[in-house]
Design a protein around this motif. Structure first.
Motif, PDB file in Angstrom:
ATOM      1  N   ASP A   1      34.524   7.208  44.188  1.00 18.83           N
ATOM      2  CA  ASP A   1      33.988   7.913  43.013  1.00 18.83           C
ATOM      3  C   ASP A   1      34.314   7.211  41.697  1.00 18.83           C
ATOM      4  OD1 ASP A   1      32.716   9.757  44.617  1.00 18.83           O
ATOM      5  OD2 ASP A   1      34.274  11.282  44.423  1.00 18.83           O
TER       6      ASP A   1
ATOM      7  N   TYR B   1      34.897   2.806  49.301  1.00 16.08           N
ATOM      8  CA  TYR B   1      34.478   3.959  50.098  1.00 16.08           C
ATOM      9  C   TYR B   1      35.484   4.240  51.219  1.00 16.08           C
ATOM     10  CZ  TYR B   1      31.701   7.080  52.945  1.00 16.08           C
ATOM     11  OH  TYR B   1      31.268   8.160  53.671  1.00 16.08           O
TER      12      TYR B   1
ATOM     13  N   MET C   1      26.483  13.424  44.526  1.00 17.20           N
ATOM     14  CA  MET C   1      27.354  12.319  44.892  1.00 17.20           C
ATOM     15  C   MET C   1      26.506  11.122  45.313  1.00 17.20           C
ATOM     16  SD  MET C   1      30.473  12.302  47.567  1.00 17.20           S
ATOM     17  CE  MET C   1      30.710  10.859  48.544  1.00 17.20           C
ATOM     18  N   THR C   2      26.933   9.991  44.930  1.00 23.09           N
ATOM     19  CA  THR C   2      26.244   8.744  45.246  1.00 23.09           C
ATOM     20  C   THR C   2      26.711   8.227  46.592  1.00 23.09           C
ATOM     21  OG1 THR C   2      26.160   8.190  42.905  1.00 23.09           O
ATOM     22  CG2 THR C   2      25.908   6.375  44.431  1.00 23.09           C
TER      23      THR C   2
ATOM     24  N   LYS D   1      31.443   5.403  39.333  1.00 21.45           N
ATOM     25  CA  LYS D   1      31.332   5.785  37.917  1.00 21.45           C
ATOM     26  C   LYS D   1      31.457   4.552  37.029  1.00 21.45           C
ATOM     27  CE  LYS D   1      33.344   8.814  34.445  1.00 21.45           C
ATOM     28  NZ  LYS D   1      34.368   9.817  34.151  1.00 21.45           N
TER      29      LYS D   1
END
Length: 97
Positions: free
Chosen positions: A78, A72, A1-2, A82
């Motif tokens: 997410d 966030y 996960m970033t 992406k």
């Protein structure tokens, strides 16, 4: 996960400032569409259309950062990460463009 900070670093690589107007609008639509329905406050608008020529690269970069942090905070991170990572280099506005 970033993480948020990792994504922001990615958004600044190669002199990137922000997505080009069409892509930034697509990002904004993604923010609005994927936010939970309980979120009453939308993110601030992207600096496109008339605002594009009236704002500095720094202001554009700061607004993009606000969008990433908003994503966030509102459970849309997410899909936003992406999307931003998938943008080809020519779909980014760069310093000096």
């Amino acid at each position: 996960m970033t993480s948020v900070e990792e994504l922001l670093r990615c958004c600044r690589e190669n002199g990137r400032i922000c997505p080009r107007p069409q892509q930034w609008n697509e990002l904004y639509q993604l923010l609005v569409k994927t936010a939970p329905t309980v979120v009453s406050q939308k993110p601030r608008l992207p600096l496109i259309l008339a605002a594009w020529s009236e704002t500095s690269d720094q202001e554009k970069q700061e607004r993009l950062e606000q969008h990433v942090r908003w994503a966030y905070d509102h459970a849309t991170f997410d899909p936003v990460a992406k999307y931003l990572r998938s943008l080809p280099e020519d779909k980014w506005h760069h310093a000096g463009d």
